[in-house]
Design a protein around this motif. Structure first.
Motif, PDB file in Angstrom:
ATOM      1  N   ARG A 249       0.846  -1.194   0.000  1.00  0.00           N
ATOM      2  CA  ARG A 249       0.000   0.000   0.000  1.00  0.00           C
ATOM      3  C   ARG A 249       0.879   1.240   0.000  1.00  0.00           C
ATOM      4  NH1 ARG A 249      -3.598   2.993   3.764  1.00  0.00           N
ATOM      5  NH2 ARG A 249      -5.641   3.212   2.752  1.00  0.00           N
ATOM      6  N   ALA A 250       0.490   2.236  -0.772  1.00  0.00           N
ATOM      7  CA  ALA A 250       1.303   3.448  -0.901  1.00  0.00           C
ATOM      8  C   ALA A 250       1.474   4.161   0.432  1.00  0.00           C
ATOM      9  CB  ALA A 250       0.694   4.387  -1.933  1.00  0.00           C
ATOM     10  N   SER A 251       0.535   4.004   1.337  1.00  0.00           N
ATOM     11  CA  SER A 251       0.656   4.625   2.663  1.00  0.00           C
ATOM     12  C   SER A 251       1.833   4.049   3.443  1.00  0.00           C
ATOM     13  CB  SER A 251      -0.635   4.436   3.463  1.00  0.00           C
ATOM     14  OG  SER A 251      -0.916   3.058   3.652  1.00  0.00           O
ATOM     15  N   ASP A 252       2.318   2.873   3.020  1.00  0.00           N
ATOM     16  CA  ASP A 252       3.460   2.246   3.687  1.00  0.00           C
ATOM     17  C   ASP A 252       4.780   2.558   2.992  1.00  0.00           C
ATOM     18  OD1 ASP A 252       1.780   1.037   5.586  1.00  0.00           O
ATOM     19  OD2 ASP A 252       1.381  -0.659   4.246  1.00  0.00           O
ATOM     20  N   LEU A 253       4.747   3.449   2.028  1.00  0.00           N
ATOM     21  CA  LEU A 253       5.955   3.891   1.352  1.00  0.00           C
ATOM     22  C   LEU A 253       6.513   5.134   2.021  1.00  0.00           C
ATOM     23  CD1 LEU A 253       4.839   3.564  -2.401  1.00  0.00           C
ATOM     24  CD2 LEU A 253       6.097   1.875  -1.029  1.00  0.00           C
ATOM     25  N   THR A 254       7.806   5.360   1.857  1.00  0.00           N
ATOM     26  CA  THR A 254       8.404   6.599   2.351  1.00  0.00           C
ATOM     27  C   THR A 254       7.989   7.755   1.441  1.00  0.00           C
ATOM     28  OG1 THR A 254      10.406   6.407   1.007  1.00  0.00           O
ATOM     29  CG2 THR A 254      10.396   5.278   3.143  1.00  0.00           C
ATOM     30  N   HIS A 255       8.291   8.962   1.856  1.00  0.00           N
ATOM     31  CA  HIS A 255       7.942  10.144   1.062  1.00  0.00           C
ATOM     32  C   HIS A 255       8.585  10.063  -0.330  1.00  0.00           C
ATOM     33  CE1 HIS A 255       6.882  14.313   0.240  1.00  0.00           C
ATOM     34  NE2 HIS A 255       8.131  14.530  -0.120  1.00  0.00           N
ATOM     35  N   ASP A 256       9.862   9.701  -0.389  1.00  0.00           N
ATOM     36  CA  ASP A 256      10.566   9.617  -1.666  1.00  0.00           C
ATOM     37  C   ASP A 256       9.987   8.510  -2.549  1.00  0.00           C
ATOM     38  OD1 ASP A 256      12.201  11.701  -0.977  1.00  0.00           O
ATOM     39  OD2 ASP A 256      13.912  10.438  -0.415  1.00  0.00           O
ATOM     40  N   GLN A 257       9.678   7.377  -1.950  1.00  0.00           N
ATOM     41  CA  GLN A 257       9.108   6.268  -2.707  1.00  0.00           C
ATOM     42  C   GLN A 257       7.743   6.644  -3.280  1.00  0.00           C
ATOM     43  OE1 GLN A 257       9.170   3.388   0.431  1.00  0.00           O
ATOM     44  NE2 GLN A 257      11.205   2.602  -0.080  1.00  0.00           N
ATOM     45  N   LYS A 258       6.964   7.333  -2.471  1.00  0.00           N
ATOM     46  CA  LYS A 258       5.625   7.730  -2.917  1.00  0.00           C
ATOM     47  C   LYS A 258       5.715   8.760  -4.046  1.00  0.00           C
ATOM     48  CE  LYS A 258       2.849   8.112   0.476  1.00  0.00           C
ATOM     49  NZ  LYS A 258       2.068   8.623   1.632  1.00  0.00           N
ATOM     50  N   ASN A 259       6.658   9.677  -3.945  1.00  0.00           N
ATOM     51  CA  ASN A 259       6.844  10.652  -5.020  1.00  0.00           C
ATOM     52  C   ASN A 259       7.243   9.971  -6.318  1.00  0.00           C
ATOM     53  OD1 ASN A 259       6.139  12.938  -3.622  1.00  0.00           O
ATOM     54  ND2 ASN A 259       8.230  13.485  -3.041  1.00  0.00           N
ATOM     55  N   HIS A 260       8.052   8.903  -6.213  1.00  0.00           N
ATOM     56  CA  HIS A 260       8.452   8.188  -7.425  1.00  0.00           C
ATOM     57  C   HIS A 260       7.268   7.421  -8.011  1.00  0.00           C
ATOM     58  CE1 HIS A 260      12.224   7.528  -9.618  1.00  0.00           C
ATOM     59  NE2 HIS A 260      11.640   6.434 -10.074  1.00  0.00           N
ATOM     60  N   LEU A 261       6.391   6.936  -7.146  1.00  0.00           N
ATOM     61  CA  LEU A 261       5.176   6.278  -7.627  1.00  0.00           C
ATOM     62  C   LEU A 261       4.322   7.264  -8.416  1.00  0.00           C
ATOM     63  CD1 LEU A 261       3.232   3.886  -7.743  1.00  0.00           C
ATOM     64  CD2 LEU A 261       2.348   4.592  -5.505  1.00  0.00           C
ATOM     65  N   ARG A 262       4.245   8.506  -7.938  1.00  0.00           N
ATOM     66  CA  ARG A 262       3.514   9.543  -8.679  1.00  0.00           C
ATOM     67  C   ARG A 262       4.127   9.743 -10.062  1.00  0.00           C
ATOM     68  NH1 ARG A 262       0.189  13.067  -5.726  1.00  0.00           N
ATOM     69  NH2 ARG A 262       0.257  12.785  -3.467  1.00  0.00           N
ATOM     70  N   LYS A 263       5.454   9.683 -10.158  1.00  0.00           N
ATOM     71  CA  LYS A 263       6.116   9.837 -11.448  1.00  0.00           C
ATOM     72  C   LYS A 263       5.762   8.679 -12.382  1.00  0.00           C
ATOM     73  CE  LYS A 263      10.051  12.488  -9.684  1.00  0.00           C
ATOM     74  NZ  LYS A 263      11.524  12.505  -9.472  1.00  0.00           N
ATOM     75  N   VAL A 264       5.634   7.482 -11.823  1.00  0.00           N
ATOM     76  CA  VAL A 264       5.238   6.331 -12.633  1.00  0.00           C
ATOM     77  C   VAL A 264       3.844   6.556 -13.203  1.00  0.00           C
ATOM     78  CG1 VAL A 264       4.733   3.857 -12.622  1.00  0.00           C
ATOM     79  CG2 VAL A 264       6.694   4.735 -11.340  1.00  0.00           C
ATOM     80  N   LEU A 265       2.945   7.086 -12.388  1.00  0.00           N
ATOM     81  CA  LEU A 265       1.600   7.403 -12.873  1.00  0.00           C
ATOM     82  C   LEU A 265       1.672   8.400 -14.028  1.00  0.00           C
ATOM     83  CD1 LEU A 265      -0.221   7.747  -9.437  1.00  0.00           C
ATOM     84  CD2 LEU A 265      -0.563   5.913 -11.106  1.00  0.00           C
ATOM     85  N   GLY A 266       2.547   9.388 -13.892  1.00  0.00           N
ATOM     86  CA  GLY A 266       2.734  10.347 -14.977  1.00  0.00           C
ATOM     87  C   GLY A 266       3.261   9.699 -16.237  1.00  0.00           C
ATOM     88  N   ASP A 267       4.159   8.733 -16.077  1.00  0.00           N
ATOM     89  CA  ASP A 267       4.703   8.009 -17.238  1.00  0.00           C
ATOM     90  C   ASP A 267       3.635   7.159 -17.915  1.00  0.00           C
ATOM     91  OD1 ASP A 267       7.391   8.903 -17.132  1.00  0.00           O
ATOM     92  OD2 ASP A 267       7.754   7.583 -15.427  1.00  0.00           O
ATOM     93  N   ILE A 268       2.735   6.567 -17.126  1.00  0.00           N
ATOM     94  CA  ILE A 268       1.639   5.780 -17.684  1.00  0.00           C
ATOM     95  C   ILE A 268       0.719   6.661 -18.524  1.00  0.00           C
ATOM     96  CG2 ILE A 268      -0.475   4.514 -17.074  1.00  0.00           C
ATOM     97  CD1 ILE A 268       1.076   3.439 -14.621  1.00  0.00           C
ATOM     98  N   LEU A 269       0.500   7.877 -18.069  1.00  0.00           N
ATOM     99  CA  LEU A 269      -0.433   8.788 -18.742  1.00  0.00           C
ATOM    100  C   LEU A 269       0.222   9.609 -19.845  1.00  0.00           C
ATOM    101  CD1 LEU A 269      -2.334  10.073 -15.568  1.00  0.00           C
ATOM    102  CD2 LEU A 269      -3.102   8.349 -17.198  1.00  0.00           C
TER     103      LEU A 269
END
Length: 341
Positions: A249-269
């Motif tokens: 779950r993203a809530s269990d990620l660190t701040h940096d990890q979560k920000n990188h997940l947001r970048k992945v979403l941007g790459d998907i879109l």
């Protein structure tokens, strides 16, 4: 297709035939006349406003159809076929090549306009390549649901590794007008671990960067064996769940990890036009980034490289399922959360 819309048999009126060429010529003459008269300067802003979009081109295409064509590709808006999605299918038996040259050009323009300038050519070339000798014109079919201009319509283009939609925001709260599919078999049916030449492999590389940021305990949660597999529309069924989904779950990620997940979403879109990408991201944010779950699948890996070919991001109102074995299949479904109006 028994649900195809029919022209009113009591009406003697024929639909006005408007071709892409005549549409553009008329617009050009109007702009030229105004400029010649010195009434309104022909500014870049005015030209941008007059430029047809994919949504307006669907209306122009619809108006150009004759009765026979409408009977083959036009359906009631609520026909269940409208929201089907799959990795290799044809929504009708009518291929792009079966239309007039002007209509074919409009269909291509609609498709290209649904993608960002950076990726439009790459995505078009992917469809051409995956269609083999048939190419885009012979390997793609279309359907139109509802009546463009009425406030409720949807254009759907399908083929191998392609399901795209254009609905003029008719279906409120549904990014892209419903679930979509994209994929690529760049190096043959079975691609190597590096997926050379694949138009979408960059998305997996970005997702794997998040995996590399995870610590040992996080990886134990995120790395699973077998993925959900593929089963048409059921592949991207939304659960509405905020907890208990596959992976970490993203809530269990660190701040940096979560920000990188947001970048992945941007790459998907990234391959899609700005208005659709922004709507999709708005819905994901509304569903809560913390509620997203990220998972990777070691049982479906190509090579012994720990670069996971199959992965997914799932939340209460989205599924992005990326299956990179034996080649790339990517499913995407994003909707506004049900508890929001």
């Amino acid at each position: 297709m028994s649900d195809a819309m029919n022209i009113d048999p009591d009406s003697n009126r024929r639909p006005q035939i408007v071709t892409r060429r005549s549409f553009i010529q008329t617009a050009g003459l109007a702009v030229g006349a105004i400029g010649a008269g010195g009434i309104i300067p022909c500014s870049a802003a005015n030209l941008a406003k007059a430029k047809p979009t994919s949504d307006t081109l669907v209306k122009t295409l619809y108006d150009s159809l004759n009765e026979e064509q409408r009977n083959k590709i036009c359906f009631a808006y609520n026909n269940k076929l409208r929201l089907e999605v799959d990795n290799n299918w044809h929504i009708t038996k009518t291929m792009v090549k079966d239309f007039t040259k002007d209509q074919q050009a409009m269909i291509k323009d609609i498709f290209m306009g649904l993608h960002s300038e950076e990726y439009a050519d790459k995505v078009y070339n992917q469809v051409v390549s995956d269609s083999g000798r048939d190419g885009f014109d012979g390997g793609s079919s279309i359907a139109i649901f509802g009546e463009p201009g009425s406030g409720q319509f949807e254009f759907v283009l399908t083929g191998r590794h392609c399901t795209r939609r254009c609905d003029g925001d008719s279906m409120k709260g549904a990014a892209f007008g419903g679930p979509i599919f994209y994929g690529h078999a760049a190096g043959g049916f079975r691609e190597g671990p590096k997926h050379e030449g694949n138009a979408y492999w960059y998305q997996a590389m970005k997702a794997n960067e998040v995996y590399q940021m995870l610590d040992g305990k996080q990886r134990e949660v995120a790395l699973l064996n077998k993925s959900r597999g593929e089963n048409g529309l059921k592949t991207v069924a939304l659960t509405g769940k905020k907890e208990g989904l596959a992976g970490i779950r993203a809530s269990d990620l660190t701040h940096d990890q979560k920000n990188h997940l947001r970048k992945v979403l941007g790459d998907i879109l990234a391959p899609f036009r700005k208005v659709d990408a922004e709507e999709a991201m708005k819905h994901v944010e509304a569903g809560g980034i913390d509620n997203l779950h990220l998972s990777f699948y070691k049982g479906e890996n190509i090579g012994d490289d720990n670069v996971w070919d199959v992965w997914q991001i799932e939340g209460p109102n989205m599924v992005s399922y990326f299956r990179g074995k034996p080649h790339v299949h990517a499913w995407l479904h994003i909707r506004q959360p049900e508890n929001r109006k």
